[in-house]
Design an enzyme around this catalytic site. Structure first.
Site: not given
Ligand code: AMP
Length: 215
Positions: A14, A89, A128, A161, A172
């Protein structure tokens, strides 16, 4: 100018697509995750509250998020169009957004849903990395910075992160399935949903988005 929502599971790309869309169509990019991270960095009361939830991979309570987005949409640069990334969300957030927009005589133009298999997503997210300073994205396998731990763009420190660790990532996903995936049906029923295959590289994905927007 478009009023857009970018939807999709964590790690679907995204952030990457949002940057491209906002540049091409000249839309303010509103990422609730980025707003929370900025508040955490600055140590604001909002940031402190949000951090409790984010570190566990939970959603920040609706009442904190909705007000924040409405305040942002009130700003002048959002008058004619915007790109929401990571909001709504929950169905409650989506309903509140609809109410807010219709109170201004507006409505969404399109909801772009990035679709990617869960296995691919896990791999993407655990690998990531992100620049602490400018937010540039990297991946340890597919897109590492030229020098380990150092951002190619600005020389800042490249980190993982706190919510990209395996345990948090798995949570998540669960949260996404339970609370966010119902939005697919919500927007499908309103005839606003464009399903976009989110694999095949950022440029290919972006081409599909451009063709869904039709200009
Ligand atoms: P993101 O960068 O969009 O993946 O968001 C990171 C985290 O911020 C999420 O896992 C949530 O904890 C929080 N967050 C971002 N957007 C929202 C939202 N619309 N509602 C609730 N929590 C959110």
């Amino acid at each position: 100018m478009f009023k857009l929502v970018l939807l999709g599971p964590p790690g679907a790309g995204k952030g990457t697509q949002a940057k491209k869309i906002s540049e091409k169509y000249n839309l303010p990019h509103i990422s609730t995750g980025d707003i929370f991270r900025r508040n955490i960095k600055e140590g604001t009361p909002l940031g402190m509250k949000a951090k409790e939830y984010m570190d566990k991979g939970e959603l920040v309570p609706d009442e904190l998020v909705i007000e924040l987005v409405e305040d942002r949409l009130e700003q002048d640069d959002c008058k004619d169009g915007f790109l929401l990334d990571g909001f709504p969300r929950t169905v409650n957030q989506a309903e509140k957004l609809d109410e807010y927009l219709s109170s201004k005589g507006n409505s969404l133009d399109l909801v772009i849903d990035l679709e990617v298999d869960e296995d691919i997503l896990l791999d993407r997210m655990i690998g990531r990395r992100v620049c602490k300073v400018c937010g540039a994205n990297y991946h340890i396998k597919t897109m590492p910075p030229k020098k380990e731990g150092v951002c190619d763009v600005c020389g800042g420190e490249v980190i993982q992160r706190a919510d990209d660790t395996e345990e948090t990532v798995r949570n998540r996903f669960e949260v996404y399935q339970r609370q966010t995936a119902p939005l697919i049906e919500y927007y499908q029923e309103k005839n606003l949903l464009a399903k976009i295959e989110g694999t095949g590289g950022p440029d290919k994905v972006f081409e599909s988005i451009v063709s869904a927007l039709g200009v």
